[in-house]
Motif scaffolding. Structure first.
Motif, PDB file in Angstrom:
ATOM      1  N   ASN A 125      42.474  57.859 166.783  1.00 53.22           N
ATOM      2  CA  ASN A 125      42.458  57.504 168.005  1.00 53.22           C
ATOM      3  C   ASN A 125      42.657  55.747 168.685  1.00 53.22           C
ATOM      4  O   ASN A 125      42.108  54.556 169.182  1.00 53.22           O
ATOM      5  CB  ASN A 125      41.430  58.072 168.912  1.00 53.22           C
ATOM      6  CG  ASN A 125      41.640  59.772 169.749  1.00 53.22           C
ATOM      7  OD1 ASN A 125      42.443  59.104 170.348  1.00 53.22           O
ATOM      8  ND2 ASN A 125      41.184  60.108 168.456  1.00 53.22           N
ATOM      9  N   GLY A 126      42.389  54.788 167.324  1.00 44.12           N
ATOM     10  CA  GLY A 126      42.660  53.625 167.034  1.00 44.12           C
ATOM     11  C   GLY A 126      41.907  53.131 166.800  1.00 44.12           C
ATOM     12  O   GLY A 126      41.058  51.937 168.132  1.00 44.12           O
ATOM     13  N   MET A 127      40.908  53.423 167.207  1.00 48.70           N
ATOM     14  CA  MET A 127      39.325  52.224 166.833  1.00 48.70           C
ATOM     15  C   MET A 127      39.078  52.746 165.399  1.00 48.70           C
ATOM     16  O   MET A 127      39.053  53.177 164.452  1.00 48.70           O
ATOM     17  CB  MET A 127      37.945  53.173 167.827  1.00 48.70           C
ATOM     18  CG  MET A 127      38.894  53.173 169.119  1.00 48.70           C
ATOM     19  SD  MET A 127      37.705  54.291 170.009  1.00 48.70           S
ATOM     20  CE  MET A 127      37.997  55.885 169.719  1.00 48.70           C
ATOM     21  N   THR A 128      37.681  52.053 165.471  1.00 49.86           N
ATOM     22  CA  THR A 128      36.653  51.670 163.699  1.00 49.86           C
ATOM     23  C   THR A 128      35.304  53.029 163.169  1.00 49.86           C
ATOM     24  O   THR A 128      34.218  51.642 164.539  1.00 49.86           O
ATOM     25  CB  THR A 128      36.741  49.811 163.281  1.00 49.86           C
ATOM     26  OG1 THR A 128      38.663  49.594 163.482  1.00 49.86           O
ATOM     27  CG2 THR A 128      35.774  49.898 162.532  1.00 49.86           C
ATOM     28  N   PRO A 129      35.377  53.301 162.482  1.00 47.11           N
ATOM     29  CA  PRO A 129      34.416  54.312 162.637  1.00 47.11           C
ATOM     30  C   PRO A 129      32.861  53.466 161.866  1.00 47.11           C
ATOM     31  O   PRO A 129      33.331  52.381 160.896  1.00 47.11           O
ATOM     32  CB  PRO A 129      34.424  55.265 162.027  1.00 47.11           C
ATOM     33  CG  PRO A 129      36.321  55.004 161.386  1.00 47.11           C
ATOM     34  CD  PRO A 129      36.052  53.932 162.163  1.00 47.11           C
ATOM     35  N   ILE A 130      31.668  53.244 162.600  1.00 47.57           N
ATOM     36  CA  ILE A 130      30.317  52.590 161.833  1.00 47.57           C
ATOM     37  C   ILE A 130      29.349  53.911 161.368  1.00 47.57           C
ATOM     38  O   ILE A 130      29.436  54.342 161.939  1.00 47.57           O
ATOM     39  CB  ILE A 130      29.746  51.690 162.576  1.00 47.57           C
ATOM     40  CG1 ILE A 130      30.574  50.769 163.245  1.00 47.57           C
ATOM     41  CG2 ILE A 130      28.714  51.663 162.093  1.00 47.57           C
ATOM     42  CD1 ILE A 130      30.134  49.244 164.101  1.00 47.57           C
ATOM     43  N   LEU A 131      30.130  54.226 160.258  1.00 49.85           N
ATOM     44  CA  LEU A 131      29.554  55.353 159.514  1.00 49.85           C
ATOM     45  C   LEU A 131      28.252  55.581 158.927  1.00 49.85           C
ATOM     46  O   LEU A 131      28.125  54.400 157.945  1.00 49.85           O
ATOM     47  CB  LEU A 131      30.310  55.858 158.583  1.00 49.85           C
ATOM     48  CG  LEU A 131      29.855  57.095 157.834  1.00 49.85           C
ATOM     49  CD1 LEU A 131      29.721  58.221 158.371  1.00 49.85           C
ATOM     50  CD2 LEU A 131      30.780  57.487 156.378  1.00 49.85           C
ATOM     51  N   CYS A 132      26.893  55.973 159.291  1.00 51.97           N
ATOM     52  CA  CYS A 132      25.826  55.716 158.791  1.00 51.97           C
ATOM     53  C   CYS A 132      25.326  57.365 158.410  1.00 51.97           C
ATOM     54  O   CYS A 132      25.981  58.009 158.023  1.00 51.97           O
ATOM     55  CB  CYS A 132      24.812  55.631 160.772  1.00 51.97           C
ATOM     56  SG  CYS A 132      25.194  54.293 161.230  1.00 51.97           S
ATOM     57  N   CYS A 133      24.405  56.182 157.152  1.00 50.32           N
ATOM     58  CA  CYS A 133      24.044  56.366 156.190  1.00 50.32           C
ATOM     59  C   CYS A 133      22.563  55.985 155.820  1.00 50.32           C
ATOM     60  O   CYS A 133      21.979  55.360 156.447  1.00 50.32           O
ATOM     61  CB  CYS A 133      24.687  56.588 155.338  1.00 50.32           C
ATOM     62  SG  CYS A 133      24.960  55.456 154.476  1.00 50.32           S
ATOM     63  N   GLY A 134      22.009  57.530 155.640  1.00 46.97           N
ATOM     64  CA  GLY A 134      20.690  56.674 155.232  1.00 46.97           C
ATOM     65  C   GLY A 134      19.178  57.912 154.928  1.00 46.97           C
ATOM     66  O   GLY A 134      19.578  59.053 155.072  1.00 46.97           O
ATOM     67  N   GLY A 135      18.182  57.723 153.913  1.00 40.48           N
ATOM     68  CA  GLY A 135      17.412  58.750 153.542  1.00 40.48           C
ATOM     69  C   GLY A 135      15.869  58.418 154.212  1.00 40.48           C
ATOM     70  O   GLY A 135      15.840  57.624 154.856  1.00 40.48           O
ATOM     71  N   THR A 136      14.895  59.067 154.084  1.00 38.65           N
ATOM     72  CA  THR A 136      13.902  59.361 154.493  1.00 38.65           C
ATOM     73  C   THR A 136      12.978  58.820 153.676  1.00 38.65           C
ATOM     74  O   THR A 136      13.083  58.271 152.873  1.00 38.65           O
ATOM     75  CB  THR A 136      13.329  60.618 154.614  1.00 38.65           C
ATOM     76  OG1 THR A 136      13.092  61.748 153.476  1.00 38.65           O
ATOM     77  CG2 THR A 136      14.650  61.797 155.484  1.00 38.65           C
ATOM     78  N   LEU A 137      11.691  58.561 153.904  1.00 38.16           N
ATOM     79  CA  LEU A 137      10.995  57.682 153.031  1.00 38.16           C
ATOM     80  C   LEU A 137      10.397  58.559 152.480  1.00 38.16           C
ATOM     81  O   LEU A 137      10.800  58.387 151.214  1.00 38.16           O
ATOM     82  CB  LEU A 137       9.032  57.624 154.164  1.00 38.16           C
ATOM     83  CG  LEU A 137       7.939  56.547 153.770  1.00 38.16           C
ATOM     84  CD1 LEU A 137       8.562  55.245 153.370  1.00 38.16           C
ATOM     85  CD2 LEU A 137       7.484  56.314 154.458  1.00 38.16           C
ATOM     86  N   GLU A 138      10.498  60.676 152.395  1.00 40.46           N
ATOM     87  CA  GLU A 138       9.904  61.090 151.051  1.00 40.46           C
ATOM     88  C   GLU A 138      10.819  60.928 150.037  1.00 40.46           C
ATOM     89  O   GLU A 138      11.221  60.955 148.826  1.00 40.46           O
ATOM     90  CB  GLU A 138      10.272  62.270 151.440  1.00 40.46           C
ATOM     91  CG  GLU A 138       8.629  63.073 152.291  1.00 40.46           C
ATOM     92  CD  GLU A 138       9.675  62.391 153.795  1.00 40.46           C
ATOM     93  OE1 GLU A 138      10.266  62.237 154.388  1.00 40.46           O
ATOM     94  OE2 GLU A 138       8.230  61.784 154.944  1.00 40.46           O
ATOM     95  N   GLU A 139      12.064  60.944 150.598  1.00 33.26           N
ATOM     96  CA  GLU A 139      13.355  60.739 149.965  1.00 33.26           C
ATOM     97  C   GLU A 139      13.371  59.621 148.788  1.00 33.26           C
ATOM     98  O   GLU A 139      13.532  59.074 147.583  1.00 33.26           O
ATOM     99  CB  GLU A 139      14.824  60.838 150.284  1.00 33.26           C
ATOM    100  CG  GLU A 139      15.161  62.548 151.010  1.00 33.26           C
ATOM    101  CD  GLU A 139      16.533  61.878 151.839  1.00 33.26           C
ATOM    102  OE1 GLU A 139      16.607  63.583 152.356  1.00 33.26           O
ATOM    103  OE2 GLU A 139      16.446  61.362 152.708  1.00 33.26           O
TER     104      GLU A 139
END
Ligand code: PEP
Length: 258
Positions: A125-139
């Motif tokens: 649809n002509g837009m740019t994704p900001i793809l988030c990632c991240g882990g927990t404290l335990e990880e």
């Protein structure tokens, strides 16, 4: 260092109604100048109900802040009560859509499959994704951060072309640092962002890895932005709480001056 223009994005989450949004942006526009926008891209991600107002305000006042969204559905239309289609956002001149924020993953059950469908739909649809990632404290304590984060990136970019990946934004946001006042050290954040870039290189080649912008998010403030953003693999910030205060957010955008 590669020539990647930093992107500072304010994620307003479920804060600021459309009157408050206008007041916030009215302050912000006086705090930022042409010189700032020349060296930093800026986006704001208001709640859906504010987007039309924010778009109108920024366009009529000629403020070069990009309009962003916090989420969207992946289908073009249909019986999805309460959802917003990506094409509807595009019509409001939305440029960036946050996808797979940890609050969506943890509180609303979005898994890697849904996140990948949304990333694809945002591009279509002509837009740019900001793809988030991240882990927990335990990880983090179990040294599982690298596997978790690169797994999320793998799922999110697998179906994309190298050119699409080059043009998108990735955001590393350790869950334990979001809204907690705890920030990853600049070294920690840099380490994880370098793993993310290496993963992109592995999957999509050196050109995509060199071009893709990687933001850090997690209690970014004016006081820690400069150190985080001086890291070689950190190309911007996804800012939550501090984005609600125009003075604080402006100082983050002006991190080079601190
Ligand atoms: C976020 O919402 O993406 C975020 C990083 O929030 P905060 O800056 O409040 O930690």
């Amino acid at each position: 260092m590669a020539d990647r223009k930093p992107l500072i994005s304010g994620n307003w989450k479920m804060n600021l109604n459309h009157f408050e949004a206008t007041a916030t942006l009215d302050k912000l526009r006086y705090l930022l100048s042409k010189d700032d926008y020349e060296v930093v891209d800026v986006s704001v991600h208001p709640p859906f109900t504010d987007i039309r107002t924010v778009q109108t305000f920024l366009e009529s006042e000629k403020v070069p802040i990009a309009v962003g969204a916090q989420n969207c559905h992946w289908e073009a239309n249909g019986a999805y009560t309460g959802e917003i289609a990506p094409g509807m956002l595009f019509k409001l001149n939305v440029s960036y859509v946050i996808v797979g924020h940890s609050e969506r993953r943890e509180l609303f059950g979005e898994d890697d499959i849904v996140v990948a469908q949304k990333v694809k739909a945002v591009f279509e649809n002509g837009m740019t994704p900001i793809l988030c990632c991240g882990g927990t404290l335990e990880e983090r304590e179990g040294e599982a951060t690298r596997g978790k984060v690169t797994g999320q990136i793998h799922a999110g970019i697998e179906a994309l072309t190298p050119e699409q990946v080059a043009s998108m934004v990735l955001a590393y946001e350790p869950i334990w640092a979001i809204g907690t006042g705890r920030t990853a050290s600049a070294e920690d954040a840099q380490q994880v962002c370098s793993w993310i870039r290496a993963k992109v290189k592995d999957m999509k080649g050196a050109d995509a890895a060199k071009a893709v912008r990687i933001q850090y998010g997690g209690s970014v403030k004016a006081g820690n932005a400069a150190e985080l953003l001086s890291q070689p693999d950190i190309d911007g910030a996804l800012v939550g709480g501090a984005a609600l205060d125009p003075e604080e957010f402006a100082r983050i955008v002006q991190f080079r001056l601190s």
